[in-house]
Structures are given as structure tokens and as C-alpha cells.
Scaffold this motif. Structure first.
Motif, PDB file in Angstrom:
ATOM      1  N   MET A   1       0.853  -1.178   0.000  1.00  0.00           N
ATOM      2  CA  MET A   1       0.000   0.000   0.000  1.00  0.00           C
ATOM      3  C   MET A   1       0.899   1.242   0.000  1.00  0.00           C
ATOM      4  O   MET A   1       1.862   1.325   0.753  1.00  0.00           O
ATOM      5  N   SER A   2       0.532   2.180  -0.813  1.00  0.00           N
ATOM      6  CA  SER A   2       1.329   3.399  -0.902  1.00  0.00           C
ATOM      7  C   SER A   2       1.050   4.311   0.293  1.00  0.00           C
ATOM      8  O   SER A   2       0.031   4.177   0.973  1.00  0.00           O
ATOM      9  N   GLU A   3       1.965   5.250   0.494  1.00  0.00           N
ATOM     10  CA  GLU A   3       1.787   6.223   1.567  1.00  0.00           C
ATOM     11  C   GLU A   3       0.517   7.052   1.345  1.00  0.00           C
ATOM     12  O   GLU A   3      -0.220   7.355   2.280  1.00  0.00           O
ATOM     13  N   GLU A   5      -2.241   6.088  -0.244  1.00  0.00           N
ATOM     14  CA  GLU A   5      -3.408   5.253   0.056  1.00  0.00           C
ATOM     15  C   GLU A   5      -3.626   5.156   1.565  1.00  0.00           C
ATOM     16  O   GLU A   5      -4.764   5.241   2.042  1.00  0.00           O
ATOM     17  N   LEU A   6      -2.541   4.992   2.298  1.00  0.00           N
ATOM     18  CA  LEU A   6      -2.630   4.932   3.748  1.00  0.00           C
ATOM     19  C   LEU A   6      -3.162   6.250   4.320  1.00  0.00           C
ATOM     20  O   LEU A   6      -4.025   6.265   5.198  1.00  0.00           O
ATOM     21  N   GLN A   9      -6.884   6.515   3.728  1.00  0.00           N
ATOM     22  CA  GLN A   9      -7.622   5.680   4.670  1.00  0.00           C
ATOM     23  C   GLN A   9      -7.635   6.288   6.067  1.00  0.00           C
ATOM     24  O   GLN A   9      -8.647   6.220   6.774  1.00  0.00           O
TER      25      GLN A   9
END
Length: 163
Positions: A1-3, A5-6, A9
Motif C-alpha cells: 500500500m502506498s503512503e 493510500e494509507l 484511509q
């Protein structure tokens, strides 16, 4: 997971939290009344803050500079989420202004009336009351109102050392 995307979320989880706060508050005020709903929500959120504040207890009653560093270090997204500004930090006071709040933004984006947003900000600030008072400091928050530009202003003072 990319930064990214994190991060997306993380912000979504705060919006989710905000909307849950609102729905619980709305159900409580329909079932009871608004005053009791506010009191119940504040007590519950403050209890959670007391647990959070345990990590800062070793700094009480008067290590405000250390508290500043420790508190700012745990603000999500390297502080960007709440955009804190330390407006004063000395041996007698620590004042922090939050220029952003994902909870307030979520309530406003959901179209809640300003009155409800202001009430929910006051309720949500109990996390900070529990955190700082529970850790052993004196604390007061000035929360968002419709005529405010910023979000919350945290006012932390040395606590009692048991004397």
C-alpha cells in the motif's frame, strides 16, 4: 500500500469517527434530551482521553515543554491532520491552536447545522480534557463556533503536584 493510500484511509477513518459521533449523539438526544445526550457523550469520550493521557503522566505536573513535544509527536500525519500551532510555551502555559479538524470538516461536509457542529466540537474536545487532566495538568479548550476561523484552542497549565 502506498503512503498516499494509507493517508487517504487515515483521513477516511476520522470522517467515519465524526459521523459515528453524530449518529450516536442524534439517537441519544431523540431518546433522552439534548442536555443528557451531551453529558453522556462527554463522559464517554473523556474516559477514552484519560486512557490516552497515561502516556503523558510522567511529564505532570509542570513539564510543559516536554508535554508539547510528546503531544505534537502523536498528532496524525506528522501533525498535518490538525495543523497545530504552538502559540505559547513556557513554564506557566502551553497554548496550541488547531487550524484544521477532520471531525469538524466531516460534520460540515455532511451538511449539519452550525449549531450541531459547534455542539459536536464541544463534545469531541472531551478527548483532550481527559488526556491532559487525566495526565495531571490543568486544561481548558475553546472549541469551534460558527464565527471562528480556526478549530480548537488548547490551553494547558501546570497541574497540582498533590500539595
Amino acid at each position: 500500500m502506498s503512503e498516499q493510500e494509507l493517508r487517504t484511509q487515515l483521513y477516511a477513518s476520522f470522517r467515519h469517527r465524526a459521523l459515528i459521533y453524530y449518529l450516536i449523539f442524534d439517537e441519544l438526544r431523540q431518546e433522552l434530551d439534548e442536555e443528557r445526550a451531551i453529558a453522556i457523550m462527554k463522559r464517554a469520550i473523556r474516559r477514552r482521553g484519560e486512557a490516552v493521557g497515561e502516556q503523558f503522566a510522567e511529564l505532570a505536573p509542570n513539564q510543559l515543554d516536554g508535554l508539547k513535544d510528546a503531544f505534537l509527536a502523536v498528532i496524525p500525519d506528522d501533525g498535518q491532520m490538525f495543523a497545530p500551532e504552538v502559540t505559547e510555551c513556557n513554564s506557566g502555559q502551553l497554548d496550541i491552536t488547531f487550524h484544521q479538524c477532520p471531525l469538524k470538516d466531516a460534520w460540515r461536509d455532511a451538511g449539519l447545522p452550525d449549531r450541531d457542529v459547534a455542539t459536536l466540537c464541544e463534545i469531541a474536545a472531551e478527548i483532550d480534557v481527559g488526556t491532559f487532566v487525566g495526565a495531571g495538568f490543568k486544561f481548558e479548550a475553546t472549541t469551534w463556533k460558527p464565527d471562528c476561523e480556526d478549530c480548537c484552542h488548547l490551553h494547558i497549565r501546570p497541574g497540582s503536584n498533590g500539595e
